[in-house]
Design a protein around this motif. Structure first.
Motif, short mmCIF file in Angstrom:
data_model
loop_
_atom_site.label_atom_id
_atom_site.label_comp_id
_atom_site.label_asym_id
_atom_site.label_seq_id
_atom_site.Cartn_x
_atom_site.Cartn_y
_atom_site.Cartn_z
N THR A 13 0.83 -1.20 0.00
CA THR A 13 0.00 0.00 0.00
C THR A 13 0.86 1.25 0.00
O THR A 13 1.94 1.27 0.58
CB THR A 13 -0.90 0.00 1.24
N GLN A 14 0.39 2.31 -0.64
CA GLN A 14 1.09 3.58 -0.62
C GLN A 14 0.56 4.44 0.53
O GLN A 14 -0.62 4.37 0.89
CB GLN A 14 0.87 4.32 -1.95
N PRO A 15 1.41 5.28 1.13
CA PRO A 15 0.94 6.20 2.17
C PRO A 15 -0.16 7.11 1.61
O PRO A 15 -0.15 7.44 0.42
CB PRO A 15 2.19 7.00 2.53
N PRO A 16 -1.09 7.56 2.44
CA PRO A 16 -2.21 8.37 1.94
C PRO A 16 -1.82 9.76 1.50
O PRO A 16 -2.57 10.41 0.75
CB PRO A 16 -3.17 8.41 3.13
N GLY A 48 4.20 8.68 11.29
CA GLY A 48 3.97 9.69 10.26
C GLY A 48 2.88 9.24 9.30
O GLY A 48 1.82 8.78 9.73
N MET A 49 3.14 9.33 8.00
CA MET A 49 2.18 8.85 7.00
C MET A 49 2.40 7.38 6.64
O MET A 49 1.80 6.86 5.71
CB MET A 49 2.23 9.70 5.74
N GLY A 50 3.29 6.69 7.37
CA GLY A 50 3.46 5.26 7.16
C GLY A 50 4.31 4.92 5.95
O GLY A 50 4.06 3.91 5.29
N LEU A 123 -4.85 19.31 3.52
CA LEU A 123 -3.67 20.15 3.66
C LEU A 123 -2.40 19.37 3.37
O LEU A 123 -1.47 19.88 2.72
CB LEU A 123 -3.61 20.72 5.08
N GLN A 124 -2.34 18.12 3.81
CA GLN A 124 -1.13 17.32 3.61
C GLN A 124 -0.94 16.96 2.14
O GLN A 124 0.20 16.91 1.66
CB GLN A 124 -1.21 16.05 4.47
N LYS A 125 -2.03 16.73 1.43
CA LYS A 125 -1.92 16.42 0.00
C LYS A 125 -1.44 17.62 -0.81
O LYS A 125 -0.76 17.47 -1.82
CB LYS A 125 -3.28 15.96 -0.55
N LEU A 126 -1.81 18.82 -0.37
CA LEU A 126 -1.52 20.02 -1.15
C LEU A 126 -0.32 20.82 -0.65
O LEU A 126 0.17 21.70 -1.35
CB LEU A 126 -2.75 20.93 -1.18
N ALA A 127 0.17 20.51 0.55
CA ALA A 127 1.30 21.27 1.10
C ALA A 127 2.57 20.98 0.31
O ALA A 127 2.86 19.84 -0.05
CB ALA A 127 1.50 20.92 2.57
N PHE A 128 3.33 22.01 0.04
CA PHE A 128 4.60 21.86 -0.67
C PHE A 128 5.54 20.95 0.11
O PHE A 128 5.79 21.15 1.29
CB PHE A 128 5.26 23.23 -0.87
N ARG A 146 -3.71 18.09 -7.52
CA ARG A 146 -3.09 17.22 -6.52
C ARG A 146 -4.12 16.59 -5.58
O ARG A 146 -3.85 15.57 -4.98
CB ARG A 146 -2.04 18.01 -5.72
N PHE A 147 -5.27 17.23 -5.42
CA PHE A 147 -6.34 16.60 -4.66
C PHE A 147 -7.42 16.16 -5.65
O PHE A 147 -8.33 16.92 -6.00
CB PHE A 147 -6.94 17.57 -3.62
N ASN A 148 -7.26 14.94 -6.13
CA ASN A 148 -8.16 14.37 -7.14
C ASN A 148 -8.78 13.12 -6.54
O ASN A 148 -8.13 12.09 -6.40
CB ASN A 148 -7.36 14.03 -8.40
N LEU A 149 -10.05 13.21 -6.18
CA LEU A 149 -10.68 12.10 -5.46
C LEU A 149 -10.78 10.84 -6.30
O LEU A 149 -10.78 9.73 -5.77
CB LEU A 149 -12.07 12.52 -4.96
N ASN A 150 -10.84 10.98 -7.62
CA ASN A 150 -10.88 9.80 -8.48
C ASN A 150 -9.61 8.96 -8.33
O ASN A 150 -9.66 7.73 -8.37
CB ASN A 150 -11.06 10.21 -9.95
N ARG A 151 -8.49 9.63 -8.17
CA ARG A 151 -7.23 8.91 -7.96
C ARG A 151 -7.02 8.56 -6.50
O ARG A 151 -6.40 7.56 -6.16
CB ARG A 151 -6.05 9.74 -8.46
N LEU A 152 -7.51 9.41 -5.61
CA LEU A 152 -7.27 9.21 -4.19
C LEU A 152 -8.12 8.10 -3.58
O LEU A 152 -7.67 7.38 -2.70
CB LEU A 152 -7.55 10.53 -3.46
N ALA A 153 -9.34 7.92 -4.09
CA ALA A 153 -10.27 6.96 -3.47
C ALA A 153 -9.71 5.53 -3.45
O ALA A 153 -9.78 4.87 -2.41
CB ALA A 153 -11.62 7.01 -4.19
N PRO A 154 -9.15 5.00 -4.56
CA PRO A 154 -8.61 3.64 -4.49
C PRO A 154 -7.47 3.51 -3.48
O PRO A 154 -7.35 2.49 -2.80
CB PRO A 154 -8.11 3.38 -5.92
#
Length: 270
Positions: A13-16, A48-50, A123-128, A146-154
């Protein structure tokens, strides 16, 4: 000592979300070290984010993760226990500098746990650079929003499934070690880099903690692996343990990166 029958295969799994010091480059080497170390309990005091936790492929029955950052712990508990409701909360979110600024200014104490988790992830997805403290809105013109729910949901669904049965704690690192130290425990520690302790929030971890950590680890019944930047004070503090050097590039926000050296410190050969 575990054998193959006591380990189970899990999804890689990838970190969120991104996380400063997230170990993406070093993770394969750390995962290999972890898989080669006998253990029946896997425990991470600084998850952290694992970045390492989620990339492991074979795991023991008992896994415990911990972080002093309450936003991290809240996000993982929500993903573990309230995944459908969390996805509903994210449903209408868009990538927006104005929304980033609004949520950054919002006091998380005024929000529900679902809203807190959604705010933190956004915030974490979009923070530099995956920064935790002093966040700024990151821009990347080479990709879609960078915050795209279609890609983020899976990805979040994978995280939800992976967290099933995992114990999630919100303790000081030393109290966490005391609570879960057993002869069959393997601790993987990823503390803040020496000299960059405030990157994860002030007062969460100070430079004096490294001396305490070396002392604590010298007396545990289990085994440990620590990953940390390779600087002379760290070599002095952890001198009684075994070092392995790693050369890699540190990069922020997808930049070119700069050469760096990291230490993998273990209890083996003590």
């Amino acid at each position: 000592m575990p054998n193959d029958a006591q380990l189970r295969d899990v999804l890689n799994t990838q970190p969120p979300a991104a996380w400063i010091g997230g170990k993406r480059t070093l993770a394969p080497r750390l995962v290999q070290r972890i898989s080669q170390t006998p253990h029946n309990i896997y425990a991470e005091p600084f998850v952290g984010m694992g970045g390492v936790f989620f990339r492991r492929r074979r795991v023991p029955r008992t896994e415990v993760i911990n972080d002093r950052n309450g936003e991290v712990v809240n996000l993982f508990r929500i993903l573990q226990r309230h995944y459908p409701q969390f996805m509903d909360t994210l449903k209408f979110q868009i990538t927006s500098r104005k929304e980033f600024a609004r949520l950054k200014a919002c006091d998380p104490a005024t929000l529900t746990d679902l809203e807190r988790a959604a705010r933190f992830l956004y915030l974490q997805k979009l923070a530099f650079g995956g920064k935790v403290s002093g966040q700024t809105f990151g821009v990347d013109t080479s990709r879609d929003a960078r915050f795209n729910l279609n890609r983020l949901a899976p990805l979040l669904e994978d995280v939800h499934e992976r967290l099933s049965g995992v114990v999630i704690e919100n303790l000081d690192w030393a109290a966490f070690i005391d609570r879960y130290d057993r002869p069959e425990t393997l601790f993987y520690l990823d503390p803040p880099y020496f000299g960059n302790e405030d990157d994860y929030g002030k007062a969460l971890f100070g430079p004096e903690q490294f001396e305490l950590m070396a002392e604590k680890l010298s007396g545990i019944r289990g085994s440990f692996i620590v990953s940390i930047n390779d600087v002379q004070p760290i070599r002095k503090i952890f001198r009684e343990f075994t070092f392995a050097e790693a050369e890699l590039n540190y990069s922020v926000g997808g930049g070119k990166g700069t050469p760096a050296r990291e230490l993998i410190i273990t209890s083996f050969g003590r």
